[in-house]
Design an enzyme around this catalytic site. Structure first.
Site, PDB file in Angstrom:
ATOM      1  N   HIS A   1       0.771  -1.283  -0.095  1.00 29.83           N
ATOM      2  CA  HIS A   1       0.038   0.075  -0.212  1.00 29.83           C
ATOM      3  C   HIS A   1       0.814   1.157   0.037  1.00 29.83           C
ATOM      4  CE1 HIS A   1      -3.785  -2.118   0.603  1.00 29.83           C
ATOM      5  NE2 HIS A   1      -3.357  -2.983   1.323  1.00 29.83           N
TER       6      HIS A   1
ATOM      7  N   ASN B   1     -10.351  -2.655   2.348  1.00 29.71           N
ATOM      8  CA  ASN B   1     -10.090  -2.819   1.031  1.00 29.71           C
ATOM      9  C   ASN B   1     -11.216  -2.495   0.342  1.00 29.71           C
ATOM     10  OD1 ASN B   1      -7.256  -3.459   0.969  1.00 29.71           O
ATOM     11  ND2 ASN B   1      -7.747  -5.565   1.068  1.00 29.71           N
TER      12      ASN B   1
ATOM     13  N   TYR C   1       0.268  -4.096  11.757  1.00 31.65           N
ATOM     14  CA  TYR C   1       0.306  -2.749  11.415  1.00 31.65           C
ATOM     15  C   TYR C   1       0.828  -1.845  12.316  1.00 31.65           C
ATOM     16  CZ  TYR C   1      -2.465  -3.679   7.278  1.00 31.65           C
ATOM     17  OH  TYR C   1      -3.068  -4.216   5.878  1.00 31.65           O
TER      18      TYR C   1
END
Ligand code: NDP
Length: 488
Positions: free
Chosen positions: A53, A126, A336
């Site tokens: 990303h 997403n 993350y």
């Protein structure tokens, strides 16, 4: 009158055009700290780009509640109809690097950070309701197939289809990726999905399993491969141009938030695993409940500071919203935040774009870039527990226990999973034109892939629907293995 220019330490600068030298033909002086500061800053203008990303587009906005869901969640963001919460959004492609073209065929990230009264809630989704793998053990390998080959430094269709054909759980996502929705025209013309199963919990301590759906109010618009080649030929930045431009012109994009709700005890009864990220919950079984509207209405003043530095993590939940046994979600809760500590630094949550608008009271201490003050008025309260009136835990926000049943083991995530019905259902929704484009997109993506790998993948298409397998076989010019057609 213009403001006086300074160094980063605030010293006024007398000359920003000419470096300090011993005469016009003479060498420079090392004492030109202003020149050194300027060069040193340039050397440090880049931070590591995201491993996945990397290429993104974002904006600030508002979420407004339109329907009451307080019976399911005590989350303050949903407390009453009409309530508004500020947020920041970042869309992205998965595989391309920071300079990749926007209009490429890829899954799009749809990451939302809501600055709620009880801390930040991040929904890092997403534009697709499912994903390629269901076990996080496979994620780094999958991403390796999307990135560059170590020797050629080129993207490798062979690696992608080799992996996908050996991982039939990817079929659902591959079908969406290769369908018309694989190249949205702009980020405004696509849906966003939380994708994972999350949970809500209410004031009574009841838990509900939840799927989040943000439906575009702009309508779906996508590009064919040929159209995307034209767009990319003209501009690599088509998404940034369209999103930034729309917001500058006051045409604010909107999405309607819906949730699917599953009572806690039903999770053991569905024919599919409701915590499997490669599956959707059919709308016929779990209908959409409307919740509110998301509007993007403000561009960042500084893209790097506010969008590149925006750090989203599924670990950012608030009282009333929590996790589920979804294996991929469990891994992302770790991964993350870990990625941001590496990419941005220890105190990345204190950067202005990430800083909650509600009070932050923790005892984390020093470290690189500890640029913020103590949170509490008493500097003696720097450990916990203390008698110095420092912040304390609040049992009132304890979530109900997550019920977990089972012995820890390395369970085969393939066993008992039907990887074919849902992709088949999607395929059967497509009209003939959509099917033909799907076949053509897959054939184009398989260019140069060895026949043995193509044949292995054709079997998966065929198992989803014979017309799917036959259509791709024809488009790619490779025959279906005889054993498959004979068995059906
Ligand atoms: P429904 O007919 O109730 O829903 C079909 C869904 O498919 C709609 O949400 C629609 O989105 C979406 N859709 C249409 N075209 C595409 C495409 N090219 N790529 C991805 N999604 C598309 O049926 P079911 O709920 O029974 O689901 C049938 C299949 O639809 C599933 O197997 C799944 O592949 C797909 N799907 C299901 C979703 C779900 O949460 N149940 C969500 C998205 C897709 P929209 O309304 O925005 O047009």
């Amino acid at each position: 009158m213009a403001k006086r220019m300074t160094t980063s330490a605030g010293n006024p600068i007398a000359d920003n055009q000419n470096s300090l030298s011993a005469g016009a033909r003479g060498p420079l002086l090392m004492q030109d700290y202003q020149l050194i500061e300027k060069l040193a800053h340039q050397n440090r203008e880049r931070i590591p780009e995201r491993v996945v990303h990397a290429k993104g587009w974002g904006a600030f906005g508002t979420f407004t509640v339109t329907h009451d869901i307080t019976q399911y969640t005590r989350a303050s963001i949903f407390a009453e109809v009409g309530k508004q919460t500020d947020m920041v959004c970042r869309f992205s492609t998965v595989a391309g690097e920071l300079g990749a073209a926007d209009a490429e065929r890829d899954v799009r990230g749809f990451a939302l950070k809501f600055y709620t009264d009880e801390g930040n809630w991040d929904l890092v989704g997403n534009n697709t309701p499912v994903f390629f793998v269901r076990d996080p053990y496979k994620f780094p390998d999958f991403i390796h197939t999307q990135k560059r080959h170590p020797r050629s430094n080129l993207r490798s269709p062979t690696a992608m289809w080799d992996f996908w054909s050996l991982s039939p759980e990817s079929l659902h996502q591959v079908t969406i990726l290769m369908s018309d929705r694989g190249i949205p025209t702009t980020p405004m013309h696509m849906n966003g999905y939380g994708s994972h199963t999350y949970s809500f919990w209410n004031d009574k301590g009841e838990r509900f399993w939840i799927k989040f759906h943000f439906k575009t109010q702009q309508g779906h618009k996508h590009l064919t491969n040929a159209e995307s080649e034209q767009v990319i030929g003209q501009t690599r930045e088509s998404y940034q141009e369209s999103l930034y431009g729309a917001i500058e012109q006051g045409t604010f994009p909107k999405w309607t938030l819906h949730v699917q709700i599953m009572p806690e005890e039903e999770a053991t009864k569905t024919s599919y695993n409701p915590f499997d990220l490669t599956k959707v919950w059919p709308h016929g079984e779990y209908p959409l409940h409307e919740v509110g509207v998301l509007e993007l209405n403000r561009n960042a003043e500084n893209y790097f500071a506010e969008i590149e530095n925006a750090a989203y993590s599924p670990s950012n939940v608030v009282p009333g919203i929590s996790f589920s046994p979804d294996k991929m979600l469990q891994a992302r809760v770790f991964s993350y935040a870990d990625a941001h500590r590496y990419r941005l630094g220890t105190h990345y949550e204190a950067l202005p774009v990430n800083r909650p608008k509600s009070e932050v009271n923790h005892y984390h201490k020093d470290g690189a870039m500890r640029f913020f003050d103590n949170f509490h008025s008493n500097p003696d309260a720097y450990y916990e527990p203390n008698t110095m009136n420092g912040p304390q835990e609040d049992a009132a926000v304890a979530e109900p226990p997550l019920r977990i049943d089972g012995d820890a083991d390395r369970y085969n995530h393939r066993e008992g999973n039907d990887d074919y019905t849902q992709p088949g259902n999607l395929f059967r929704m497509f009209d003939q034109g959509q099917r033909e484009r799907l076949f053509g997109n897959i054939a184009a993506a398989m260019d140069g892939v060895p026949e043995e790998i193509i044949q292995r993948q054709l079997v998966h298409f065929y198992k989803a629907d014979p017309a799917y397998g036959e259509g791709v076989a024809k488009a790619v010019g490779v025959a279906l293995p005889k054993t498959v057609t004979a068995n059906t």
